[in-house]
Write a protein that holds these residues in place. Structure first.
Motif, mmCIF file in Angstrom:
data_model
loop_
_atom_site.group_PDB
_atom_site.id
_atom_site.type_symbol
_atom_site.label_atom_id
_atom_site.label_comp_id
_atom_site.label_asym_id
_atom_site.label_seq_id
_atom_site.Cartn_x
_atom_site.Cartn_y
_atom_site.Cartn_z
ATOM 1 N N ARG A 227 0.843 -1.195 0.000
ATOM 2 C CA ARG A 227 0.000 0.000 0.000
ATOM 3 C C ARG A 227 0.882 1.250 0.000
ATOM 4 O O ARG A 227 2.026 1.215 0.452
ATOM 5 C CB ARG A 227 -0.917 0.016 1.229
ATOM 6 N N ILE A 228 0.293 2.350 -0.473
ATOM 7 C CA ILE A 228 0.967 3.647 -0.483
ATOM 8 C C ILE A 228 0.070 4.638 0.244
ATOM 9 O O ILE A 228 -1.084 4.837 -0.139
ATOM 10 C CB ILE A 228 1.250 4.134 -1.916
ATOM 11 N N GLY A 229 0.602 5.269 1.302
ATOM 12 C CA GLY A 229 -0.155 6.275 2.031
ATOM 13 C C GLY A 229 -1.112 5.676 3.038
ATOM 14 O O GLY A 229 -1.168 4.463 3.267
ATOM 15 N N GLY A 230 -1.901 6.558 3.665
ATOM 16 C CA GLY A 230 -2.795 6.148 4.735
ATOM 17 C C GLY A 230 -2.068 6.085 6.070
ATOM 18 O O GLY A 230 -0.835 6.019 6.118
ATOM 19 N N LEU A 231 -2.815 6.119 7.162
ATOM 20 C CA LEU A 231 -2.248 6.080 8.503
ATOM 21 C C LEU A 231 -2.802 4.890 9.280
ATOM 22 O O LEU A 231 -3.946 4.487 9.085
ATOM 23 C CB LEU A 231 -2.556 7.366 9.278
ATOM 24 N N MET A 232 -1.977 4.348 10.152
ATOM 25 C CA MET A 232 -2.380 3.235 11.000
ATOM 26 C C MET A 232 -1.827 3.449 12.397
ATOM 27 O O MET A 232 -0.664 3.819 12.565
ATOM 28 C CB MET A 232 -1.861 1.907 10.429
ATOM 29 N N TYR A 233 -2.673 3.223 13.407
ATOM 30 C CA TYR A 233 -2.213 3.345 14.786
ATOM 31 C C TYR A 233 -1.557 2.042 15.221
ATOM 32 O O TYR A 233 -2.087 0.952 14.981
ATOM 33 C CB TYR A 233 -3.383 3.663 15.716
ATOM 34 N N SER A 234 -0.396 2.147 15.860
ATOM 35 C CA SER A 234 0.344 0.963 16.297
ATOM 36 C C SER A 234 0.344 0.879 17.817
ATOM 37 O O SER A 234 1.097 1.582 18.497
ATOM 38 C CB SER A 234 1.788 1.009 15.774
ATOM 39 N N THR A 235 -0.505 0.001 18.361
ATOM 40 C CA THR A 235 -0.526 -0.227 19.802
ATOM 41 C C THR A 235 0.767 -0.897 20.265
ATOM 42 O O THR A 235 1.252 -0.646 21.372
ATOM 43 C CB THR A 235 -1.736 -1.095 20.184
ATOM 44 N N THR A 236 1.338 -1.738 19.409
ATOM 45 C CA THR A 236 2.584 -2.417 19.767
ATOM 46 C C THR A 236 3.685 -1.412 20.071
ATOM 47 O O THR A 236 4.356 -1.486 21.113
ATOM 48 C CB THR A 236 3.025 -3.355 18.635
ATOM 49 N N ASN A 237 3.901 -0.454 19.173
ATOM 50 C CA ASN A 237 4.956 0.539 19.400
ATOM 51 C C ASN A 237 4.639 1.446 20.581
ATOM 52 O O ASN A 237 5.542 1.820 21.340
ATOM 53 C CB ASN A 237 5.153 1.366 18.128
ATOM 54 N N GLN A 238 3.364 1.787 20.762
ATOM 55 C CA GLN A 238 2.990 2.613 21.908
ATOM 56 C C GLN A 238 3.319 1.897 23.218
ATOM 57 O O GLN A 238 3.898 2.482 24.136
ATOM 58 C CB GLN A 238 1.497 2.947 21.829
ATOM 59 N N LYS A 239 2.979 0.615 23.296
ATOM 60 C CA LYS A 239 3.251 -0.142 24.521
ATOM 61 C C LYS A 239 4.750 -0.386 24.720
ATOM 62 O O LYS A 239 5.223 -0.471 25.856
ATOM 63 C CB LYS A 239 2.499 -1.470 24.490
ATOM 64 N N MET A 240 5.495 -0.519 23.627
ATOM 65 C CA MET A 240 6.945 -0.704 23.759
ATOM 66 C C MET A 240 7.600 0.533 24.371
ATOM 67 O O MET A 240 8.482 0.420 25.230
ATOM 68 C CB MET A 240 7.546 -1.030 22.393
ATOM 69 N N TRP A 241 7.163 1.724 23.929
ATOM 70 C CA TRP A 241 7.726 2.938 24.513
ATOM 71 C C TRP A 241 7.215 3.134 25.940
ATOM 72 O O TRP A 241 7.957 3.563 26.831
ATOM 73 C CB TRP A 241 7.365 4.149 23.655
ATOM 74 N N TRP A 242 5.960 2.824 26.183
ATOM 75 C CA TRP A 242 5.388 2.970 27.519
ATOM 76 C C TRP A 242 6.043 2.009 28.512
ATOM 77 O O TRP A 242 6.309 2.363 29.660
ATOM 78 C CB TRP A 242 3.881 2.702 27.443
ATOM 79 N N GLY A 243 6.317 0.777 28.078
ATOM 80 C CA GLY A 243 6.848 -0.229 28.975
ATOM 81 C C GLY A 243 8.356 -0.318 29.017
ATOM 82 O O GLY A 243 8.912 -1.128 29.765
ATOM 83 N N GLY A 244 9.053 0.486 28.185
ATOM 84 C CA GLY A 244 10.506 0.482 28.231
ATOM 85 C C GLY A 244 11.152 -0.654 27.464
ATOM 86 O O GLY A 244 12.335 -0.948 27.678
ATOM 87 N N THR A 245 10.421 -1.314 26.557
ATOM 88 C CA THR A 245 11.011 -2.400 25.764
ATOM 89 C C THR A 245 11.477 -1.944 24.396
ATOM 90 O O THR A 245 12.122 -2.712 23.677
ATOM 91 C CB THR A 245 10.003 -3.553 25.587
ATOM 92 N N SER A 246 11.161 -0.713 24.003
ATOM 93 C CA SER A 246 11.679 -0.192 22.741
ATOM 94 C C SER A 246 13.163 0.146 22.894
ATOM 95 O O SER A 246 13.576 0.702 23.924
ATOM 96 C CB SER A 246 10.914 1.068 22.323
ATOM 97 N N PRO A 247 13.991 -0.217 21.902
ATOM 98 C CA PRO A 247 15.426 0.119 22.005
ATOM 99 C C PRO A 247 15.673 1.605 22.220
ATOM 100 O O PRO A 247 16.681 1.988 22.823
ATOM 101 C CB PRO A 247 15.989 -0.356 20.660
#
Length: 390
Positions: A227-247
């Motif tokens: 696909r080209i364009g459009g937006l999608m919300y990522s709960t996975t990335n939000q929780k990774m930053w919230w929980g400290g598991t994102s590098p």
């Protein structure tokens, strides 16, 4: 003579849905609703929705035009289609005063328009006795618009105006100044009092590219799509930053926060004087604020648990743009010499791989489904097939 085939097509249709609820054939009748059963005894209850006495079935009028062309002895083919539909008599639950004994009124309300276009191009770059290469490119687009709103309103509860696309995304964001800098208060970004438009949910284009190459008894096919364009919300990335598991959360500020120290200063500005006033639509009508760089340190872990790094990631809405190697198949077709010595009339062996490669604007997740709500990651599959005919 260079035109092998040409066709122009068109159609018109009207489709009416005769049921309000496909699981309840009496849902269009003001009556008791089926409740739970106890010890084999059924129960009923009177619903909370009042039904309009003149309900009509939801109806869609649609038309399509297209053409299919082939050139140069079928070496090149082109297929084009454009469609449009009008969806009316849509059933909506309109809130009413609870003093009536009901919570809502079921009636025919909003009107929508849907339209889309699709292109398909296929061609054969190479064709001879030993080698054949066929390829196909597909491109499509879909849009849905709010044509009318019940009661003559100009805007829905989801901030969609008449004439707007219905996939507009309005999200809670942080306040910014005229330069786009995030506004902080006491070291934390300040939430905007109004939801703001940030983009569209539907992609600009959906595409696919397939190839099939045959050389003697070997056949190789592979498919790219995306696909080209459009937006999608990522709960996975939000929780990774919230929980400290994102590098990205591993840094000196986190080490200091583990020791109880407040050393992180968010990038932005703070208000030193003045204020802003808004109209009912969230537009600023008066702004006397003056700013200075944010200089208030906070605990980094608290900051991430409060913001999930949302100030830099637009609340973790990402572009859906991606390309995926969907499938690769390598096949060997056994020749007549082997088949004559076997009980088979046809025999082939294939090596198949799926989801072999992905390039995406969204980290850590596969945007294929169009949603990300902590679902399991997509898998890469490699296997083989044996196809035998007697």
């Amino acid at each position: 003579t260079w035109t092998s085939f040409a066709k122009l097509r068109g159609s018109w249709s009207r489709v009416s849905e005769g049921k309000i609820d496909e699981n309840n054939p009496y849902s269009h009748i003001q009556a008791y609703e089926k409740g739970t059963s106890w010890n084999g005894t059924p129960s009923t209850y009177f619903g909370s929705s009042l039904l309009d006495q003149n309900l009509k079935p939801e109806t869609s009028d649609a038309w399509e035009i297209g053409t299919y062309l082939r050139f140069f002895n079928n070496r090149i083919g082109f297929d084009f289609a454009y469609y449009q539909s009008r969806d009316y008599n849509n059933l909506i639950y309109s809130p009413i005063s609870e003093t009536s004994g009901y919570n809502s009124l079921l009636l025919n309300g909003d009107v929508y328009k849907r339209k889309g276009v699709e292109f398909t191009l296929d061609f054969a770059p190479v064709r001879n006795d030993n080698f054949k290469w066929d390829t196909q490119i597909n491109l499509s687009q879909y849009r849905r618009y709010q044509e009318e709103i019940y009661g003559g309103k100009e805007q829905t509860e989801n901030f969609i105006n008449v004439g707007d696309r219905t996939d507009e995304i309005y999200a809670s964001v942080y306040q910014t100044n005229e330069n786009g800098e995030v506004i902080f208060e006491n070291g934390y970004p300040v939430a905007d009092p109004y939801n703001r438009y940030i983009g569209y949910d539907e992609p600009d284009w959906t595409y696919g590219i397939s190839n099939n190459l045959r050389y003697k008894n070997f056949n190789l096919s592979f498919l790219f799509d995306g696909r080209i364009g459009g937006l999608m919300y990522s709960t996975t990335n939000q929780k990774m930053w919230w929980g400290g598991t994102s590098p990205g959360t591993v840094n000196q500020f986190r080490d200091a926060a583990n020791n109880g120290e407040s050393t992180y200063i968010g990038t932005g500005v703070k208000v030193v004087s003045g204020e802003a006033t808004y109209d009912v639509n969230g537009n600023i009508i008066n702004d006397t604020r003056t700013y200075a760089p944010n200089d208030v340190p906070v605990n980094y872990i608290n900051f991430m648990q409060t913001t999930s790094n949302g100030q830099n990631k637009n609340y973790h809405y990402y572009k859906e743009t991606f390309i995926k190697l969907r499938e690769v198949t390598l096949t060997y077709n056994f020749g007549k010499t082997i088949l004559d010595k076997s009980p088979f009339t046809d025999l082939s062996l294939s090596l198949v791989g799926r989801n072999l490669w992905l390039s995406s604007d969204i980290p850590n997740v596969d945007p294929d489904s169009g949603t990300d709500n902590l679902q399991a990651p997509s898998t890469r599959n490699i296997g083989f097939n044996i196809n035998a005919k007697f």
